[in-house]
Design an enzyme around this catalytic site. Sequence first.
Site, PDB file in Angstrom:
ATOM      1  N   GLY A  68       0.837  -1.195   0.000  1.00  0.00           N
ATOM      2  CA  GLY A  68       0.000   0.000   0.000  1.00  0.00           C
ATOM      3  C   GLY A  68       0.869   1.240   0.000  1.00  0.00           C
ATOM      4  O   GLY A  68       1.463   1.583  -1.023  1.00  0.00           O
ATOM      5  N   GLN A 145       5.151   0.459   6.748  1.00  0.00           N
ATOM      6  CA  GLN A 145       5.139  -1.012   6.694  1.00  0.00           C
ATOM      7  C   GLN A 145       6.221  -1.543   7.639  1.00  0.00           C
ATOM      8  O   GLN A 145       6.424  -0.976   8.702  1.00  0.00           O
ATOM      9  CB  GLN A 145       5.335  -1.517   5.255  1.00  0.00           C
ATOM     10  CG  GLN A 145       4.020  -1.632   4.493  1.00  0.00           C
ATOM     11  CD  GLN A 145       3.174  -2.833   4.949  1.00  0.00           C
ATOM     12  OE1 GLN A 145       3.540  -3.578   5.854  1.00  0.00           O
ATOM     13  NE2 GLN A 145       2.006  -3.006   4.334  1.00  0.00           N
ATOM     14  N   MET A 192       4.115  -8.005  -2.280  1.00  0.00           N
ATOM     15  CA  MET A 192       4.053  -9.268  -1.541  1.00  0.00           C
ATOM     16  C   MET A 192       3.244 -10.295  -2.323  1.00  0.00           C
ATOM     17  O   MET A 192       3.653 -11.426  -2.514  1.00  0.00           O
ATOM     18  CB  MET A 192       3.357  -9.064  -0.189  1.00  0.00           C
ATOM     19  CG  MET A 192       4.009  -8.055   0.705  1.00  0.00           C
ATOM     20  SD  MET A 192       5.425  -8.797   1.501  1.00  0.00           S
ATOM     21  CE  MET A 192       6.676  -7.715   0.945  1.00  0.00           C
ATOM     22  N   ARG A 216       0.189  -3.420 -12.791  1.00  0.00           N
ATOM     23  CA  ARG A 216       0.830  -4.292 -11.789  1.00  0.00           C
ATOM     24  C   ARG A 216       0.909  -5.720 -12.311  1.00  0.00           C
ATOM     25  O   ARG A 216       1.914  -6.410 -12.146  1.00  0.00           O
ATOM     26  CB  ARG A 216       0.024  -4.321 -10.486  1.00  0.00           C
ATOM     27  CG  ARG A 216      -0.084  -3.014  -9.771  1.00  0.00           C
ATOM     28  CD  ARG A 216       1.198  -2.704  -9.030  1.00  0.00           C
ATOM     29  NE  ARG A 216       0.928  -1.621  -8.108  1.00  0.00           N
ATOM     30  CZ  ARG A 216       1.072  -1.715  -6.796  1.00  0.00           C
ATOM     31  NH1 ARG A 216       1.534  -2.801  -6.240  1.00  0.00           N
ATOM     32  NH2 ARG A 216       0.791  -0.688  -6.032  1.00  0.00           N
ATOM     33  N   ASN A 253     -11.773  -6.504 -10.254  1.00  0.00           N
ATOM     34  CA  ASN A 253     -11.785  -6.182  -8.826  1.00  0.00           C
ATOM     35  C   ASN A 253     -12.218  -7.422  -8.046  1.00  0.00           C
ATOM     36  O   ASN A 253     -13.251  -8.026  -8.360  1.00  0.00           O
ATOM     37  CB  ASN A 253     -12.742  -5.020  -8.573  1.00  0.00           C
ATOM     38  CG  ASN A 253     -12.565  -4.472  -7.174  1.00  0.00           C
ATOM     39  OD1 ASN A 253     -12.674  -5.199  -6.196  1.00  0.00           O
ATOM     40  ND2 ASN A 253     -12.285  -3.179  -7.083  1.00  0.00           N
ATOM     41  N   GLN A 274      -4.567 -11.302  -1.132  1.00  0.00           N
ATOM     42  CA  GLN A 274      -3.514 -10.371  -0.699  1.00  0.00           C
ATOM     43  C   GLN A 274      -3.726  -8.992  -1.303  1.00  0.00           C
ATOM     44  O   GLN A 274      -2.788  -8.346  -1.777  1.00  0.00           O
ATOM     45  CB  GLN A 274      -2.124 -10.917  -1.008  1.00  0.00           C
ATOM     46  CG  GLN A 274      -1.661 -11.866   0.086  1.00  0.00           C
ATOM     47  CD  GLN A 274      -0.170 -11.868   0.300  1.00  0.00           C
ATOM     48  OE1 GLN A 274       0.493 -10.838   0.320  1.00  0.00           O
ATOM     49  NE2 GLN A 274       0.374 -13.052   0.457  1.00  0.00           N
ATOM     50  N   ALA A 277      -5.834  -4.736   2.099  1.00  0.00           N
ATOM     51  CA  ALA A 277      -6.973  -4.410   2.961  1.00  0.00           C
ATOM     52  C   ALA A 277      -6.538  -3.797   4.284  1.00  0.00           C
ATOM     53  O   ALA A 277      -7.366  -3.246   5.011  1.00  0.00           O
ATOM     54  CB  ALA A 277      -7.787  -5.680   3.212  1.00  0.00           C
ATOM     55  N   TYR A 332      -4.624 -14.030   4.458  1.00  0.00           N
ATOM     56  CA  TYR A 332      -3.192 -14.016   4.222  1.00  0.00           C
ATOM     57  C   TYR A 332      -2.514 -12.769   4.804  1.00  0.00           C
ATOM     58  O   TYR A 332      -1.722 -12.118   4.138  1.00  0.00           O
ATOM     59  CB  TYR A 332      -2.900 -14.144   2.724  1.00  0.00           C
ATOM     60  CG  TYR A 332      -1.672 -14.959   2.478  1.00  0.00           C
ATOM     61  CD1 TYR A 332      -0.643 -14.965   3.420  1.00  0.00           C
ATOM     62  CD2 TYR A 332      -1.534 -15.743   1.360  1.00  0.00           C
ATOM     63  CE1 TYR A 332       0.466 -15.726   3.241  1.00  0.00           C
ATOM     64  CE2 TYR A 332      -0.416 -16.507   1.156  1.00  0.00           C
ATOM     65  CZ  TYR A 332       0.582 -16.496   2.110  1.00  0.00           C
ATOM     66  OH  TYR A 332       1.692 -17.253   1.914  1.00  0.00           O
ATOM     67  N   CYS A 419      16.406 -16.780   3.745  1.00  0.00           N
ATOM     68  CA  CYS A 419      16.182 -18.175   4.103  1.00  0.00           C
ATOM     69  C   CYS A 419      15.682 -18.196   5.547  1.00  0.00           C
ATOM     70  O   CYS A 419      15.672 -17.172   6.213  1.00  0.00           O
ATOM     71  CB  CYS A 419      17.451 -19.005   3.953  1.00  0.00           C
ATOM     72  SG  CYS A 419      18.795 -18.483   4.992  1.00  0.00           S
TER      73      CYS A 419
HETATM   74  P1  NAD Z   1       0.746  -3.800  -2.630  1.00  0.00           P
HETATM   75  O1  NAD Z   1       0.074  -2.536  -2.252  1.00  0.00           O
HETATM   76  O2  NAD Z   1       2.124  -3.780  -3.170  1.00  0.00           O
HETATM   77  O3  NAD Z   1      -0.157  -4.579  -3.681  1.00  0.00           O
HETATM   78  C1  NAD Z   1      -1.538  -4.771  -3.534  1.00  0.00           C
HETATM   79  C2  NAD Z   1      -2.115  -5.152  -4.895  1.00  0.00           C
HETATM   80  O4  NAD Z   1      -3.519  -5.375  -4.751  1.00  0.00           O
HETATM   81  C3  NAD Z   1      -1.945  -4.045  -5.918  1.00  0.00           C
HETATM   82  O5  NAD Z   1      -1.384  -4.594  -7.076  1.00  0.00           O
HETATM   83  C4  NAD Z   1      -3.353  -3.510  -6.120  1.00  0.00           C
HETATM   84  O6  NAD Z   1      -3.558  -3.011  -7.405  1.00  0.00           O
HETATM   85  C5  NAD Z   1      -4.191  -4.733  -5.835  1.00  0.00           C
HETATM   86  N1  NAD Z   1      -5.569  -4.429  -5.405  1.00  0.00           N
HETATM   87  C6  NAD Z   1      -6.001  -3.442  -4.579  1.00  0.00           C
HETATM   88  N2  NAD Z   1      -7.335  -3.536  -4.386  1.00  0.00           N
HETATM   89  C7  NAD Z   1      -7.762  -4.586  -5.131  1.00  0.00           C
HETATM   90  C8  NAD Z   1      -9.020  -5.169  -5.326  1.00  0.00           C
HETATM   91  N3  NAD Z   1     -10.113  -4.725  -4.727  1.00  0.00           N
HETATM   92  N4  NAD Z   1      -9.091  -6.247  -6.165  1.00  0.00           N
HETATM   93  C9  NAD Z   1      -7.995  -6.746  -6.788  1.00  0.00           C
HETATM   94  N5  NAD Z   1      -6.763  -6.208  -6.621  1.00  0.00           N
HETATM   95  C10 NAD Z   1      -6.635  -5.162  -5.776  1.00  0.00           C
HETATM   96  O7  NAD Z   1       0.663  -4.727  -1.329  1.00  0.00           O
HETATM   97  P2  NAD Z   1       1.540  -6.029  -1.010  1.00  0.00           P
HETATM   98  O8  NAD Z   1       2.883  -5.606  -0.507  1.00  0.00           O
HETATM   99  O9  NAD Z   1       1.471  -7.007  -2.119  1.00  0.00           O
HETATM  100  O10 NAD Z   1       0.750  -6.585   0.255  1.00  0.00           O
HETATM  101  C11 NAD Z   1      -0.575  -7.097   0.112  1.00  0.00           C
HETATM  102  C12 NAD Z   1      -1.203  -7.298   1.462  1.00  0.00           C
HETATM  103  O11 NAD Z   1      -0.570  -8.379   2.143  1.00  0.00           O
HETATM  104  C13 NAD Z   1      -1.058  -6.078   2.368  1.00  0.00           C
HETATM  105  O12 NAD Z   1      -2.200  -5.921   3.146  1.00  0.00           O
HETATM  106  C14 NAD Z   1       0.105  -6.446   3.212  1.00  0.00           C
HETATM  107  O13 NAD Z   1       0.116  -5.731   4.419  1.00  0.00           O
HETATM  108  C15 NAD Z   1      -0.118  -7.916   3.419  1.00  0.00           C
HETATM  109  N6  NAD Z   1       1.117  -8.594   3.749  1.00  0.00           N
HETATM  110  C16 NAD Z   1       1.104  -9.902   3.889  1.00  0.00           C
HETATM  111  C17 NAD Z   1       2.267 -10.561   4.243  1.00  0.00           C
HETATM  112  C18 NAD Z   1       2.302 -12.001   4.407  1.00  0.00           C
HETATM  113  O14 NAD Z   1       3.189 -12.524   5.003  1.00  0.00           O
HETATM  114  N7  NAD Z   1       1.357 -12.702   3.870  1.00  0.00           N
HETATM  115  C19 NAD Z   1       3.430  -9.874   4.445  1.00  0.00           C
HETATM  116  C20 NAD Z   1       3.421  -8.534   4.263  1.00  0.00           C
HETATM  117  C21 NAD Z   1       2.278  -7.908   3.893  1.00  0.00           C
END
Ligand code: NAD
Length: 561
Positions: A68, A145, A192, A216, A253, A274, A277, A332, A419
């Site tokens: 984000g 973050q 991510m 993206r 979406n 992911q 949100a 996730y 790792c």
């Molecule tokens: P990011 O902002 O880089 O990417 C989010 C993607 O989602 C973007 O490409 C955006 O265009 C897309 N998007 C937004 N709203 C959408 C919708 N309604 N429908 C479809 N696509 C949509 O974020 P990121 O770094 O990839 O992180 C994603 C989420 O995972 C964040 O909430 C982050 O905090 C969380 N996260 C998870 C982990 C993990 O271990 N699983 C680790 C870090 C972050």
Amino acid sequence: MGGAEAVHQDRAAAELTGTTIDALLRGAPRGLELRCRGWEQEGALRCLLNNLDPDVAEDARALVVYGGRGRAARSPEDLAAIVAALERLGPDETLVVQSGKAVAVLPTHPDAPRVLISTAMVVPAWSDEDSFRRLEDAGLTMYGQMTAAGWFYIGTQGILGFTYETFRAVAEAHFGGTLAGRRVLTAGLGGMGGAQGFAVTRSGGRALVVEVDPTRAERRRRESWVDLVAGYDEALTAHLDPGGPGTVALIGNAADVVPRLLGEGVHFDVVTDQTPAHDPLGAYVPRGFTAAEAAGADADDPNFRAAVYGSLTDHVEALLGYRRAGAVVFEYGNGIRAQAAAHGLEAAFEIPGFVSAYVRPIFARGVGPFRWICLSGDPADLRRSEDVVMEVVGTDSLRAWIELARERVPLQGLPARICWLGLGERDRVALALNELVRSGRCGPLALGRDHMDPASVASPTRETEAMRDGSDAVADWPVLSALLNAAQGASWVAIGNGGGVGVGRSIHSGMVVVADGSESAERKLRRVFRTDPALGVARYADAGYPEALAEAARHGVDIPP
Ligand code: NAD
């Protein structure tokens, strides 16, 4: 001249000399020539600029690294001032960074950290989205973050190991150890989320990933994380074809597409998400908006807010529908359940979080994501350092991971590797890598970890969800972790609020130590990489996990009764 006064001069100097954002966004300096007064300062400078390398950051011009709006510095002027401060920082001084802004250079001592960073920390009762946004709009703070503001992001690879481990654990728990013949539905191809298809396909399955922003999705295709980018019909047909591509990006979406797929009776074995949100008003794109329209929308506009929260709840309602239909559904780590629950969908928490469901046994042994960055920029340094890590930790799983990463993971910015290592492994690896640098066969390395380590994060809907003793929201551990790493002299230590799940929902900390082959680096590495994982073991031992108690006994961690 006082520290604060000098920092003001850094800002002025940066503006006067015309240091432009363009000059700073060309990636980290390479080679062995120092721009700073020592390798610790140089390491911090290179890792900061590497975070903002356009090949690494999601939106370098906005200083957004990932997740984000996770930024590395508060503004272009602040970035320039931090760079200027690092360039003049002495080996007996410490730069203090408050939410992406250099606020003081203070006299300390060589064994102290060179940089201390605190980001987005707000008094708990003010730590909600709207209050935070007001402070941000007033220019007083920023959202960072985890490793964005902590200057240790390594691109999509950073999460890859974690994502890979998670899908392997899903396969183990539900499908006899393999995702062969299984189909996974998810959304979000950001910094991510981009790793999801890779992790699914390496576990034998096939992934359909919904992404609202075509640029993206294209970026991930160019980087080989995705095989096909298409609209609803073409993407679905390709995904349903057993001989079709492994990872298909469906442009749409998630709040439209996931309910539609459910309504049309399209079966999936595993469903997750992911999208960002964690930042509903700043990054999640609501139905009816393009990514650009959402980015430009007024977060106070009641229509926009209604669109966001309506989309989020419908999205989660569809995830619940898939759960009822028998799919394995988990959150996730993006906080989507909490957002939906706060807006009337209490059933959201019927969906388990991925850490409590799959990753907890790994954390409970004190194991977490160790990573390193080759500061010279030379890919040969990465190969040599990987060889050393494989020599020191000779497990088959580590060897298999590094070989896979060598073959499949594209380099982004400075060469880096991640790792999973625990107590007794991290200090041995760190010291061996320092020896390698000392031998002259490899340039200096920055060694550290993500904030999502056993002791270094409190995040009740993610890393610490459903702790055995109910300590999910207890945030003393990440604070103690940061204090301990500063006391042990890590090169830089960062603490932050809201990583992963949004402001007010997590507290976390990270550290990095520069291995330049020196005696001083050896001292720091020996101390930090012993006590950092030991605190992880202590955290889980305190919560009553037998695996942690066994690790503590095995490694002689002194845990008072
Ligand atoms: P990011 O902002 O880089 O990417 C989010 C993607 O989602 C973007 O490409 C955006 O265009 C897309 N998007 C937004 N709203 C959408 C919708 N309604 N429908 C479809 N696509 C949509 O974020 P990121 O770094 O990839 O992180 C994603 C989420 O995972 C964040 O909430 C982050 O905090 C969380 N996260 C998870 C982990 C993990 O271990 N699983 C680790 C870090 C972050």
